[in-house]
Motif scaffolding. Structure first.
Motif, mmCIF file in Angstrom:
data_model
loop_
_atom_site.group_PDB
_atom_site.id
_atom_site.type_symbol
_atom_site.label_atom_id
_atom_site.label_comp_id
_atom_site.label_asym_id
_atom_site.label_seq_id
_atom_site.Cartn_x
_atom_site.Cartn_y
_atom_site.Cartn_z
ATOM 1 N N LYS A 62 112.742 28.774 83.110
ATOM 2 C CA LYS A 62 113.461 29.270 84.273
ATOM 3 C C LYS A 62 114.757 29.949 83.804
ATOM 4 O O LYS A 62 115.614 29.331 83.176
ATOM 5 C CB LYS A 62 113.794 28.116 85.221
ATOM 6 N N TYR A 179 116.124 24.445 89.080
ATOM 7 C CA TYR A 179 115.330 23.492 89.851
ATOM 8 C C TYR A 179 116.188 22.769 90.886
ATOM 9 O O TYR A 179 115.687 22.367 91.948
ATOM 10 C CB TYR A 179 114.675 22.475 88.924
ATOM 11 N N GLU A 181 118.658 24.126 92.622
ATOM 12 C CA GLU A 181 118.722 25.008 93.788
ATOM 13 C C GLU A 181 117.416 24.985 94.567
ATOM 14 O O GLU A 181 117.412 24.909 95.804
ATOM 15 C CB GLU A 181 119.052 26.436 93.336
ATOM 16 N N GLU A 182 116.304 25.045 93.841
ATOM 17 C CA GLU A 182 115.007 24.980 94.518
ATOM 18 C C GLU A 182 114.828 23.644 95.223
ATOM 19 O O GLU A 182 114.290 23.581 96.337
ATOM 20 C CB GLU A 182 113.881 25.209 93.510
ATOM 21 N N ASN A 185 116.743 23.707 98.406
ATOM 22 C CA ASN A 185 116.010 24.457 99.431
ATOM 23 C C ASN A 185 114.845 23.653 99.981
ATOM 24 O O ASN A 185 114.596 23.645 101.192
ATOM 25 C CB ASN A 185 115.512 25.780 98.838
ATOM 26 N N VAL A 186 114.144 22.970 99.090
ATOM 27 C CA VAL A 186 113.023 22.143 99.536
ATOM 28 C C VAL A 186 113.515 21.013 100.429
ATOM 29 O O VAL A 186 112.885 20.672 101.446
ATOM 30 C CB VAL A 186 112.251 21.591 98.324
#
Length: 292
Positions: A62, A179, A181-182, A185-186
């Motif tokens: 990433k 991850y 940040e993701e 969001n999740v």
């Protein structure tokens, strides 16, 4: 002159003094247990890495570096990267074991060379010293150079492992940021879906209550409709009602005719006179038939 200098040096320096001096010189490098202690700990950590790599796998590619990874071969798999570290560490330990054995063999001959040097120095003959001493010292120097090369190769191998670990740590920290940040969001989507689920549940409950109310109203309506249908007369009852109504009309007609005839019987001439006064033609025979 040289013989006297050597004799004086021998008198001043005894074997005990030499051992003390050597011990003092080697004291900084004599803490071998401190250097050997991390080896078992490193092996244990490698075992834990193997265990971790067998359970969890994800990509660390990433936001990779612009020039790519220099030491990591499989950035798309954290498991493969851990196995790369384990294998590199095993090769480093294996090389260190072999090189240490070779160093041990090389250094095993150094005491013999040192004894030969001491004997040459105590001969007291300058020509013998000049002839034999350089060869002995050259042997010692070649052994030391070879040991240095072996040690440097081991150091390079461990340095390679360290660089892999450092690059993996940087990649993991970078991937953790992405991850993270993701994951945030999740988490927000999960909360949103949770609110939607709660709202949907409330709507379902309201719809259920509305359906129950409508079902109740429908049952009441059906009951009223059934009662209304039960109150409607059947076909024979309708015919009977029509027959009764017709008979009632006929009776009304007969009662009217009877009343008329009765009036004629009571005052036949009066009615005739009245009709004649009106200037109408009265058929008496027809009136008699109607009365009959």
């Amino acid at each position: 002159m040289d013989a006297q200098l050597q004799k004086t040096t021998q008198n001043l320096t005894t074997a005990a003094d030499m051992r003390v001096t050597t011990q003092m010189l080697m004291q900084p490098s004599a803490n071998w247990e401190g250097y050997l202690t991390p080896a078992p700990l490193s092996i244990a950590i490698m075992g834990e890495l193997v265990f971790i790599s067998s359970t969890t796998d994800f990509s660390i590619n990433k936001n990779p570096p612009k020039k790519g990874f220099k030491y990591i071969k499989y950035p798309d798999s954290f498991r493969a990267s851990l196995m790369q570290i384990c294998n590199s560490g095993w090769h480093a330990f294996n090389l260190a074991h072999k090189n240490m054995d070779q160093i041990r063999i090389h250094t095993f001959t150094v005491p013999d060379y040192m004894k030969a040097v001491v004997k040459i120095l105590f001969q007291g003959n300058d020509e013998i010293v000049e002839t034999l001493l350089p060869n002995q010292l050259e042997n010692i120097r070649s052994i030391s150079d070879e040991c240095v090369k072996l040690a440097e190769s081991v150091e390079k191998k461990y340095e390679y492992v360290i660089k892999i670990i450092q690059e993996l740590l940087e990649a993991c920290i970078n991937a953790n940021h992405v991850y993270g940040e993701e994951l945030e969001n999740v988490r927000m989507k999960l909360e949103e879906n949770k609110l939607k689920e709660q709202t949907s549940k409330e709507l379902n409950e309201r719809s259920k209550k509305a359906m129950e109310a409508m079902s109740k109203e429908l049952e009441e309506t059906q009951e009223q409709y059934k009662k209304a249908m039960d109150s409607i007369p059947s076909g024979w009852e309708t015919i009977g009602m029509d027959l009764v109504e017709g008979m009632t009309s006929v009776l009304k007609v007969f009662s009217s005719g009877a009343a008329f005839c009765k009036g004629l019987i009571k005052n036949p001439f009066g009615s005739e006179i009245n009709l004649l006064d009106k200037g109408e033609d009265v058929d008496m025979i027809a009136e008699m038939k109607i009365c009959s």
